[in-house]
Enzyme design. Structure first.
Site, PDB file in Angstrom:
ATOM      1  N   SER A  78      -2.319  -9.858   4.315  1.00 43.98           N
ATOM      2  CA  SER A  78      -1.992  -8.296   4.615  1.00 43.98           C
ATOM      3  C   SER A  78      -1.907  -8.500   5.764  1.00 43.98           C
ATOM      4  O   SER A  78      -2.715  -8.743   6.448  1.00 43.98           O
ATOM      5  CB  SER A  78      -2.956  -7.288   4.260  1.00 43.98           C
ATOM      6  OG  SER A  78      -2.623  -5.997   4.792  1.00 43.98           O
TER       7      SER A  78
ATOM      8  N   ASP B 244      -8.477   2.170   9.510  1.00 41.48           N
ATOM      9  CA  ASP B 244      -7.546   2.810   9.786  1.00 41.48           C
ATOM     10  C   ASP B 244      -7.515   4.399   9.284  1.00 41.48           C
ATOM     11  O   ASP B 244      -7.028   5.442   9.787  1.00 41.48           O
ATOM     12  CB  ASP B 244      -6.053   2.282   9.251  1.00 41.48           C
ATOM     13  CG  ASP B 244      -5.598   1.182  10.132  1.00 41.48           C
ATOM     14  OD1 ASP B 244      -6.002   1.243  11.460  1.00 41.48           O
ATOM     15  OD2 ASP B 244      -4.751   0.493   9.822  1.00 41.48           O
TER      16      ASP B 244
ATOM     17  N   ASP C 250       0.799  -1.199  -0.034  1.00 40.81           N
ATOM     18  CA  ASP C 250      -0.002  -0.137  -0.006  1.00 40.81           C
ATOM     19  C   ASP C 250       0.859   1.296  -0.021  1.00 40.81           C
ATOM     20  O   ASP C 250       0.549   2.303  -0.785  1.00 40.81           O
ATOM     21  CB  ASP C 250      -0.933  -0.018   1.033  1.00 40.81           C
ATOM     22  CG  ASP C 250      -1.798  -0.966   1.268  1.00 40.81           C
ATOM     23  OD1 ASP C 250      -2.348  -1.542   0.340  1.00 40.81           O
ATOM     24  OD2 ASP C 250      -2.572  -1.691   2.440  1.00 40.81           O
TER      25      ASP C 250
ATOM     26  N   ARG D 213      -2.523   3.542  16.019  1.00 40.88           N
ATOM     27  CA  ARG D 213      -2.580   4.674  14.986  1.00 40.88           C
ATOM     28  C   ARG D 213      -2.505   6.132  15.459  1.00 40.88           C
ATOM     29  O   ARG D 213      -1.949   7.025  14.776  1.00 40.88           O
ATOM     30  CB  ARG D 213      -3.980   4.321  14.350  1.00 40.88           C
ATOM     31  CG  ARG D 213      -4.021   2.830  13.406  1.00 40.88           C
ATOM     32  CD  ARG D 213      -2.893   3.014  12.738  1.00 40.88           C
ATOM     33  NE  ARG D 213      -2.715   1.834  11.726  1.00 40.88           N
ATOM     34  CZ  ARG D 213      -1.881   1.048  11.675  1.00 40.88           C
ATOM     35  NH1 ARG D 213      -0.860   0.830  12.454  1.00 40.88           N
ATOM     36  NH2 ARG D 213      -1.926  -0.101  10.625  1.00 40.88           N
TER      37      ARG D 213
END
Length: 425
Positions: A194, A144, A35, A115
């Site tokens: 992932s 996210d 990504d 995060r």
């Protein structure tokens, strides 16, 4: 004002405007995966920006030298690596432990907790670099994007946020095509799963895991081992709600987590497989492994049961659920989260003691607990003759406790009923 002074003033303004227009720097939260690698090229080609990549180490044990090299090969003008493991554990994980942080009763919030910390560090780099924008590699389907966008905007409402994967509406197969077209190197594992990891746990998605009926293959797990080995005990010591030692050895919280990831993981403890409700309204099948997180939370909740009153426990469960939902939903910077922390901190003053657990074939069971703040009294609970509990008091208590229930039922049973046809205007 003299003309020369005006001219100098306008020149200064023009120079300032020119500097702002020439500043096309963006700071990208960079993991080195598919990504964020795609994001580098997109920001360069579509936005014509100079990309500064930043990797925040929250304990994911990546090869940070390789990430730096990859950033350079992709054409980033600078790469920043920040070691935030200690801060992550001491400012984020510790709060989650006190709050028994589990979203929907299962997920220990590993990615969600990291995060806001990553967003904070990215924003600091953007300030240092005088960048006009920040960027992340989140999709429009995930949680996210919500966490990053809200955190970054909370820190600086005027910052420009770019989300290339979301903007281009890319899926994983389209990302891989874009990567091949733009000579972005791909790792073999990218084709299948992932993953996201930090010291508090790992998340694994995509591939066969998108089928909620399919059993996860053993090879996706790194921390949890599915082997039959002899049972083992562990003792976890808490002080004011935080682990301070394990198996009679004092340790930092980071070392406790590392120790338990190994010890509990080798007994097959720590896999979470559940259907999760994302913030954006999608139900997904999520796989996590978090041996230390689950072990600590189970022990912490048990110790709370020993030292807190039933009224505190009932209300704290509501607070814990709200806290977990807020963190999962990207609301770390919301004032309510801080308000809830104040209540949670107040309850932890008595959560000091030890919990003994048995680990066996994927089973984690509390088998003992003790605390100087224990509300348990043997002389009240025992059925032996040394009990000081006067059983005769129970009769009057029961009558008072159930009085309204008994009255309500007697009224219901004695009230006259009329059959159909007997009803009159």
């Amino acid at each position: 004002m003299p003309l020369s002074t005006l001219t100098k003033k306008y020149k200064s303004i023009l120079i300032s405007v020119a500097l702002v227009m020439s500043n096309k720097k963006v700071v990208l939260a960079f993991s080195g995966g598919l990504d964020t690698s795609v994001c580098v090229k997109y920001l360069q080609s579509k936005h014509n920006m100079d990309v500064i990549t930043a990797t925040i180490d929250c304990g994911q044990e990546d090869d940070f030298d390789e990430i730096r090299k990859k950033s350079k090969n992709l054409g980033a003008i600078r790469h920043v690596n920040i070691d935030a493991k200690k801060e992550f554990v001491e400012r984020y994980v510790n709060r989650s432990i006190k709050a028994n942080g589990l979203y929907q009763g299962k997920y220990p919030l590993a990615t969600a907790l990291a995060r806001p910390l990553i967003a904070d560090k990215i924003m600091k780099v953007a300030t240092q670099e005088n960048a006009i924008a920040v960027a992340h590699g989140c999709t429009g389907k995930g949680n996210d994007q919500v966490r990053f966008d809200i955190a970054m905007s909370s820190i600086d409402p005027g910052i420009k946020i770019i989300a290339p994967i979301r903007e281009m509406n890319l899926t994983r197969d389209l990302e891989m095509k874009y990567a091949k077209k733009n000579n972005i190197p791909l790792n073999e594992e990218i084709n299948e799963y992932s993953t996201d990891a930090n010291v508090w746990g790992r998340a694994i998605e995509a591939g066969i895991l998108e089928d909620p009926w399919a059993e996860p293959p053993e090879e996706i797990f790194m921390l949890v081992k599915n082997k039959i080995i002899p049972a083992e005990y562990l003792e976890l010591e808490f002080e004011n709600g935080i682990p301070i030692g394990v198996d009679n050895r004092k340790m930092s919280l980071t070392d406790v987590i590392t120790y338990l990831n190994i010890k509990a993981g080798k007994h097959g403890i720590g896999v979470i497989d559940h259907i999760e409700d994302r913030v954006v309204g999608i139900k997904t099948r999520e796989i996590y492994e978090a041996p230390a997180a689950l072990t600590i939370i189970v022990a912490h909740k048990d110790l709370e049961q020993l030292v807190l009153t039933k009224h505190e426990l009932r209300f704290k469960q509501i607070v814990d659920d709200q806290w977990s939902w807020m963190v999962y939903s990207g609301l770390w910077f919301d004032p309510l989260r801080e308000d809830l922390d104040r209540f949670i901190d107040a309850t932890q003053n008595r959560v000091t003691g030890k919990v003994k657990m048995k680990l066996q074939n994927g089973s984690l069971r509390v088998v003992g607990r003790k605390s100087k703040n224990s509300l348990y009294r043997h002389t009240l609970a025992t059925y032996a003759s040394d009990s000081i509990f006067d059983q005769n008091l129970a009769k009057g208590f029961i009558e008072l406790w159930g009085m309204e229930t008994v009255i309500a039922n007697s009224l219901s049973k004695n009230s006259p009923t009329k059959s159909k046809g007997e009803m009159k205007e």
